[in-house]
Design an enzyme around this catalytic site. Structure first.
Site, mmCIF file in Angstrom:
data_model
loop_
_atom_site.group_PDB
_atom_site.id
_atom_site.type_symbol
_atom_site.label_atom_id
_atom_site.label_comp_id
_atom_site.label_asym_id
_atom_site.label_seq_id
_atom_site.Cartn_x
_atom_site.Cartn_y
_atom_site.Cartn_z
ATOM 1 N N GLY A 82 0.838 -1.200 0.000
ATOM 2 C CA GLY A 82 0.000 0.000 0.000
ATOM 3 C C GLY A 82 0.863 1.236 0.000
ATOM 4 O O GLY A 82 2.044 1.184 0.360
ATOM 5 N N CYS A 135 5.202 -6.329 1.693
ATOM 6 C CA CYS A 135 5.606 -4.922 1.665
ATOM 7 C C CYS A 135 4.922 -4.135 2.792
ATOM 8 O O CYS A 135 5.256 -4.337 3.948
ATOM 9 C CB CYS A 135 5.343 -4.327 0.296
ATOM 10 N N TYR A 136 3.944 -3.280 2.479
ATOM 11 C CA TYR A 136 3.233 -2.595 3.570
ATOM 12 C C TYR A 136 2.709 -3.631 4.564
ATOM 13 O O TYR A 136 2.726 -3.404 5.771
ATOM 14 C CB TYR A 136 2.067 -1.769 3.016
ATOM 15 N N HIS A 164 7.675 -8.050 -3.682
ATOM 16 C CA HIS A 164 6.348 -8.400 -4.217
ATOM 17 C C HIS A 164 6.394 -9.719 -4.987
ATOM 18 O O HIS A 164 6.857 -9.751 -6.124
ATOM 19 C CB HIS A 164 5.860 -7.287 -5.158
ATOM 20 N N GLU A 208 3.887 -11.260 -6.180
ATOM 21 C CA GLU A 208 2.752 -11.350 -7.104
ATOM 22 C C GLU A 208 3.039 -10.773 -8.494
ATOM 23 O O GLU A 208 2.269 -11.001 -9.415
ATOM 24 C CB GLU A 208 1.525 -10.653 -6.484
ATOM 25 N N ASP A 258 -19.199 -12.027 -22.105
ATOM 26 C CA ASP A 258 -19.725 -11.983 -20.733
ATOM 27 C C ASP A 258 -21.225 -12.267 -20.683
ATOM 28 O O ASP A 258 -21.688 -13.094 -19.890
ATOM 29 C CB ASP A 258 -19.455 -10.619 -20.076
ATOM 30 N N LYS A 276 -11.729 -11.926 -16.313
ATOM 31 C CA LYS A 276 -12.092 -12.135 -17.723
ATOM 32 C C LYS A 276 -11.628 -13.490 -18.269
ATOM 33 O O LYS A 276 -12.369 -14.184 -18.944
ATOM 34 C CB LYS A 276 -11.481 -11.005 -18.571
HETATM 35 N N1 GLN Z 1 4.622 2.754 1.786
HETATM 36 C C1 GLN Z 1 5.430 1.660 2.209
HETATM 37 C C2 GLN Z 1 6.900 1.895 1.863
HETATM 38 O O1 GLN Z 1 7.238 2.792 1.155
HETATM 39 C C3 GLN Z 1 4.932 0.376 1.576
HETATM 40 C C4 GLN Z 1 5.122 0.315 0.079
HETATM 41 C C5 GLN Z 1 4.439 -0.869 -0.557
HETATM 42 O O2 GLN Z 1 3.647 -1.569 0.053
HETATM 43 N N2 GLN Z 1 4.693 -1.066 -1.855
HETATM 44 O O3 GLN Z 1 7.742 1.149 2.307
#
Ligand code: GLN
Length: 543
Positions: A66, A93-94, A189, A191, A248, A399
């Site tokens: 985030g 991450c966040y 990440h 994903e 769809d 989709k």
């Molecule tokens: N804002 C947080 C940071 O800068 C998390 C970033 C993120 O989740 N991509 O570390």
């Protein structure tokens, strides 16, 4: 499925489900995508979801990335009860920072932003230590792996009870795990495709650590969805829905037909600006082919007479077509309701909509404390005053899952892979006034172009293609005579998400052939041009 909260058998009660709590990262929906690719069912909710209001128990929880900083005053946080749920949790991450913050308030702004590729060193602890679960996240992965980072904040130190399971040169806590609980955090990440082995890590988490079953398959979804539709509408309930011939609406209609047969009433409105022979073809495929109870309403004259004289503003065309569509659909619905009620003794209470999961995600995803969460808009633009309850059997699907489902339901391949077609049809591909003659020219040229694209085996490489009719005349020589006739513009784009697109690089011989055929076979055209504008700045459609 239904938006009134009366869903009798939601998929999270049938399938083991991983809950993704979204902190607003641009990648959040990709976490969901990747797990679904592993045949693990997964749902996303905003990070502020209260555990007490969740009616089901997930097999595991993933906290997304985030844009916020966990230590700032307005940063979003999960309901602390989530930590007491006792199911495995992975913070990305966040999400990692949120776990660290929860346990130790130990996150601060880093000196250096880290964005892009990084090399991760996995730190294994061996089985005996820490109960064996800490190494599971990186099981089957190499000790060195390429990952994608996108953060500025960092952990100052590990929270109590955690150990490091991965590092990078810039991030000493690129991966952490709790010594006794199944709590994990990673700074990178997994994903995104820039983390090539990220899918293995997600699988380790969902399948090995959470023990989620990998039974999210389209075959099972069909059975579950049919049972769910039947339970929802009851033994007499009737459903009406507009179909367009697109993937769809056809898939949704076929699913309804499988579930409730004739009690589903499909309506195809011929607005006079469909593609060449389209109304006829859709009718054949849906009725003879798929057994759907379909009413075709030929309202082309009504549409074309209202389009007459609109020469300046394309928005006017869209409005006229949209409003006329609603009018015709409502008239037809009333008529069908009268007939249906008399011989089947059930009222039409439901309206089918082909809403897909990206629309749902868009309306629930976390946009931050100040942003208003968009209320779900009606996809077909049908009015609320019809007093019908919505039924949305595709609202859990992406989709490509809809396409897979379509194939599973026996829908012909060319329909499953059909290019998107706008609601106002070729009216917005005829620049200037829409007259029956202009419709004829645009249709015939479009038909040839698409036929050649298919013949060249390019239909699935191109994301969307059509012929547009320009409102100008150019001079040409045909059979030794000077002619003054119209210009066709061909447009074909490739794109993965329709947000940005590039024009398709056909070879010269292909374009030559299409151009020759259109000029020879379509009366009223003496020139063909190819549109080489990308999106942005162009849009995919011309108006
Ligand atoms: N804002 C947080 C940071 O800068 C998390 C970033 C993120 O989740 N991509 O570390």
């Amino acid at each position: 499925m239904a938006t009134d909260g009366s869903d009798p058998i939601p998929p999270h009660k049938t399938f083991d489900t991983i809950l993704v709590l979204d902190f607003g990262s641009q990648y959040s929906h990709l976490i969901t995508r990747r797990l679904r690719e592993l045949n693990v069912y997964c749902e996303m909710l905003p990070c502020t979801q209260k555990l007490a209001e969740l009616e089901w128990t997930p097999k595991g929880v993933i906290l997304s990335g985030g844009p916020y900083s966990v230590y700032s005053d307005d940063a979003p946080h999960v309901d602390p009860a989530i930590f007491e749920l006792g199911v495995p949790m992975l913070g990305i991450c966040y999400g990692l920072q949120e776990i660290a913050w929860h346990f130790g308030k130990n996150v601060l702004a880093g000196e250096k932003r880290e964005y892009g590729h990084a090399y991760l060193k996995v730190d294994r602890h061996g089985d005996g230590e820490a109960g064996g679960h800490v190494d599971k996240l990186f099981a089957g992965l190499e000790d060195d792996m390429e990952v994608w980072m996108s953060h500025a904040d960092k952990l100052s130190h590990l929270p109590d009870g955690f150990i490091t399971v991965a590092t990078t040169s810039n991030a000493p806590f690129a991966g952490m795990a709790h010594k006794t609980k199944k709590l994990y955090g990673i700074q990178f990440h997994p994903e995104v495709t820039h983390t090539p082995k990220g899918i293995v890590l997600l699988k380790n988490f969902a399948v090995d650590i959470c023990q989620a079953k990998t039974d999210w398959t389209m075959g099972k979804f069909v059975d579950q969805e049919i049972a769910r539709i039947r339970a929802l509408v009851g033994e007499k309930g009737q459903v009406i829905g507009a179909v367009s011939g697109g993937v769809d609406s056809t898939v949704a209609a076929k699913l309804m037909q499988e579930a409730i047969g004739e009690r589903f009433h499909a309506v195809l409105v011929d607005n006079g600006v469909l593609r060449l022979n389209e109304a006829k073809q859709v009718k054949e495929t849906l009725t003879a082919g798929l057994g759907i109870n379909l009413t075709v309403v030929d309202a082309s004259e009504r549409f074309l007479s209202r389009l007459k004289g609109i020469t300046d503003d394309p928005e006017k065309k869209r409005k006229v077509i949209g409003n006329t569509f609603i009018e015709v659909f409502q008239e037809t619905a009333k008529k069908i309701a009268r007939e249906a009620t008399s011989d089947r003794a059930g009222e039409i209470e439901w309206l089918l909509q082909g809403t897909l999961y990206p629309d749902v995600i868009e309306s629930i995803s976390f946009k931050g404390p100040s942003a208003t969460i968009k209320t779900h808009h009606n996809v077909g633009g049908l009015p609320k005053d019809m007093n019908l309850k919505l039924i949305e059997p595709l609202r859990e699907l992406f989709k490509d899952e809809v396409r897979e489902l379509g194939t599973n339901l026996g829908i012909p391949e060319d329909l499953v892979w059909r290019h998107p077609f706008p609601g106002p049809g070729i009216a917005i591909r005829i620049l200037g006034e829409v007259t029956p003659e202009q419709v004829r020219i645009a249709r015939e040229a479009d038909y040839i172009f698409i036929e050649e694209i298919k013949a060249a085996g390019l239909y699935r490489k191109v994301s969307q293609a059509f012929a547009a009719l320009l409102p100008v005349k150019a001079v040409g020589v045909m059979g030794d005579n000077r002619v003054h006739a119209q210009v066709i513009a061909l447009r074909a784009v490739e794109t993965s998400d329709f947000m940005t697109a590039d024009w398709y690089p056909f070879d010269g011989a292909f374009l030559k052939k299409v151009s020759r055929r259109i000029v020879n076979e379509v009366d009223g055209v003496c020139r063909v041009v190819y549109d080489i504008t990308s999106k942005p700045p162009g849009t995919i459609e011309m108006e």
